[in-house]
Design a protein around this motif. Structure first.
Motif, short mmCIF file in Angstrom:
data_model
loop_
_atom_site.label_atom_id
_atom_site.label_comp_id
_atom_site.label_asym_id
_atom_site.label_seq_id
_atom_site.Cartn_x
_atom_site.Cartn_y
_atom_site.Cartn_z
N MET A 1 -40.11 -21.63 -90.40
CA MET A 1 -41.64 -21.22 -90.72
C MET A 1 -41.81 -19.70 -90.53
SD MET A 1 -44.34 -22.32 -88.04
CE MET A 1 -44.49 -24.05 -88.43
N SER A 2 -42.50 -19.02 -91.38
CA SER A 2 -42.57 -17.53 -91.38
C SER A 2 -43.76 -17.53 -90.46
CB SER A 2 -42.83 -17.32 -92.67
OG SER A 2 -44.25 -17.50 -93.23
N GLN A 3 -43.61 -16.17 -89.55
CA GLN A 3 -44.69 -15.76 -88.82
C GLN A 3 -45.65 -14.59 -89.61
OE1 GLN A 3 -43.06 -14.04 -85.40
NE2 GLN A 3 -45.04 -13.67 -84.23
N LEU A 4 -47.06 -14.78 -89.50
CA LEU A 4 -47.82 -13.80 -90.03
C LEU A 4 -48.07 -12.70 -89.31
CD1 LEU A 4 -50.80 -16.29 -91.02
CD2 LEU A 4 -48.98 -15.49 -92.70
N SER A 5 -48.09 -11.50 -89.56
CA SER A 5 -48.42 -10.44 -89.00
C SER A 5 -49.33 -9.48 -89.51
CB SER A 5 -47.13 -9.51 -88.69
OG SER A 5 -46.56 -9.06 -89.81
N CYS A 6 -50.10 -8.54 -88.94
CA CYS A 6 -51.20 -7.62 -89.50
C CYS A 6 -51.07 -6.41 -88.80
CB CYS A 6 -52.42 -8.40 -89.72
SG CYS A 6 -53.21 -8.79 -88.13
N GLU A 7 -51.45 -5.55 -89.48
CA GLU A 7 -51.65 -3.95 -88.85
C GLU A 7 -53.11 -4.04 -88.49
OE1 GLU A 7 -49.28 -1.54 -88.61
OE2 GLU A 7 -47.77 -2.87 -89.38
N LEU A 8 -53.30 -3.48 -87.22
CA LEU A 8 -54.69 -3.06 -86.89
C LEU A 8 -55.18 -1.81 -87.20
CD1 LEU A 8 -54.10 -3.79 -83.20
CD2 LEU A 8 -55.44 -5.18 -84.60
N PRO A 9 -56.49 -1.66 -87.86
CA PRO A 9 -57.04 -0.48 -87.95
C PRO A 9 -56.70 0.42 -86.85
CG PRO A 9 -58.47 -2.40 -88.55
CD PRO A 9 -57.40 -2.90 -87.62
N SER A 10 -56.69 1.58 -87.35
CA SER A 10 -56.38 2.84 -86.42
C SER A 10 -57.59 2.77 -85.28
CB SER A 10 -56.23 4.09 -87.23
OG SER A 10 -57.51 4.54 -87.98
N ARG A 11 -58.66 2.54 -85.52
CA ARG A 11 -59.65 2.41 -84.37
C ARG A 11 -59.41 1.45 -83.27
NH1 ARG A 11 -61.98 -0.14 -88.61
NH2 ARG A 11 -63.26 -1.74 -88.15
N LEU A 12 -58.50 0.32 -83.63
CA LEU A 12 -58.61 -0.45 -82.81
C LEU A 12 -57.07 -0.46 -82.14
CD1 LEU A 12 -59.53 -3.53 -84.89
CD2 LEU A 12 -61.04 -2.23 -83.34
N SER A 13 -57.13 -0.93 -80.97
CA SER A 13 -55.70 -1.00 -80.06
C SER A 13 -55.50 -2.46 -79.48
CB SER A 13 -55.52 0.07 -79.04
OG SER A 13 -56.60 0.02 -78.33
N LYS A 14 -54.37 -2.98 -79.24
CA LYS A 14 -54.01 -3.85 -78.70
C LYS A 14 -54.01 -3.82 -77.00
CE LYS A 14 -50.91 -6.24 -81.70
NZ LYS A 14 -49.64 -6.82 -81.95
N ILE A 15 -54.48 -4.81 -76.25
CA ILE A 15 -54.62 -4.85 -74.76
C ILE A 15 -54.17 -5.98 -74.14
CG2 ILE A 15 -56.28 -3.15 -74.55
CD1 ILE A 15 -58.27 -5.35 -73.63
N ASN A 16 -53.39 -6.23 -72.89
CA ASN A 16 -53.33 -7.23 -72.29
C ASN A 16 -54.71 -7.66 -71.40
OD1 ASN A 16 -50.49 -7.87 -73.33
ND2 ASN A 16 -49.88 -6.06 -71.85
N ALA A 17 -55.05 -8.63 -71.73
CA ALA A 17 -56.32 -9.13 -71.03
C ALA A 17 -56.41 -10.90 -70.74
CB ALA A 17 -57.58 -8.68 -71.60
N ILE A 18 -57.37 -11.21 -69.88
CA ILE A 18 -57.51 -12.56 -69.97
C ILE A 18 -59.27 -12.53 -69.99
CG2 ILE A 18 -57.74 -14.61 -68.41
CD1 ILE A 18 -54.92 -13.93 -67.52
N LEU A 19 -59.60 -13.68 -70.83
CA LEU A 19 -60.97 -13.82 -70.87
C LEU A 19 -61.42 -14.86 -70.27
CD1 LEU A 19 -61.65 -12.65 -74.70
CD2 LEU A 19 -61.96 -11.41 -72.70
N VAL A 20 -62.74 -14.83 -69.44
CA VAL A 20 -63.04 -15.81 -68.66
C VAL A 20 -64.60 -16.13 -69.13
CG1 VAL A 20 -63.86 -16.79 -66.69
CG2 VAL A 20 -61.60 -15.33 -66.77
N HIS A 21 -64.89 -17.62 -69.43
CA HIS A 21 -66.24 -17.74 -69.85
C HIS A 21 -66.72 -18.84 -69.06
CE1 HIS A 21 -69.21 -20.37 -71.93
NE2 HIS A 21 -69.72 -19.12 -72.50
N THR A 22 -67.89 -18.81 -68.45
CA THR A 22 -68.73 -19.42 -67.32
C THR A 22 -70.08 -19.86 -68.21
OG1 THR A 22 -69.72 -17.96 -66.12
CG2 THR A 22 -67.66 -18.42 -65.45
N ASP A 23 -70.45 -21.04 -67.75
CA ASP A 23 -71.88 -21.41 -67.98
C ASP A 23 -72.39 -22.12 -66.88
OD1 ASP A 23 -71.49 -23.91 -70.82
OD2 ASP A 23 -70.82 -23.90 -68.77
N ILE A 24 -73.67 -22.66 -66.74
CA ILE A 24 -74.20 -23.35 -65.84
C ILE A 24 -74.36 -24.78 -66.27
CG2 ILE A 24 -76.42 -23.80 -64.59
CD1 ILE A 24 -76.92 -20.99 -64.78
N SER A 25 -73.79 -25.70 -65.54
CA SER A 25 -73.75 -27.14 -65.77
C SER A 25 -75.11 -27.66 -65.79
CB SER A 25 -72.65 -27.83 -65.00
OG SER A 25 -72.74 -29.34 -64.89
#
Length: 82
Positions: A1-25
Motif C-alpha cells: 500500500m502506498s502512502q500519500l504525501s503532500c507539500e504544505l504551502p509555504s505560508r503553512l506549517s505543521k504543529i503538534n496539537a490536540i483539538l477538543v470539541h465540547t457541546d451542551i447536551s
C-alpha cells in the motif's frame, strides 16, 4: 500500500496539537425551558466563560465558539493536559 504525501504551502506549517470539541447536551431542551432569548444568550455567555477559563488554566486556547459548542487547542507540551 502506498502512502500519500503532500507539500504544505509555504505560508503553512505543521504543529503538534490536540483539538477538543465540547457541546451542551440537550441544549435545545434547555433553551426551550429558558423561554427567553436574552436568558439563552446569558446562559451561553456563562458557558463560554467557563470553557475559556477551564481550557486556559490547563494551557489550552479556545479557537472558536459554535452555537452551543466550543473548539479548543492544546499545543505541544500542553497536549497531556487535554
Amino acid at each position: 500500500m502506498s502512502q500519500l504525501s503532500c507539500e504544505l504551502p509555504s505560508r503553512l506549517s505543521k504543529i503538534n496539537a490536540i483539538l477538543v470539541h465540547t457541546d451542551i447536551s440537550r441544549f435545545l431542551q434547555i433553551a426551550s425551558e429558558i423561554d427567553d432569548s436574552a436568558g439563552t444568550i446569558n446562559f451561553l455567555d456563562g458557558y463560554y466563560t467557563l470553557c475559556s477559563r477551564h481550557f486556559n488554566s490547563h494551557g489550552g486556547e479556545v479557537i472558536k465558539y459554535m452555537g452551543d459548542g466550543c473548539l479548543a487547542m492544546f499545543k505541544d507540551s500542553n497536549c497531556e493536559a487535554a
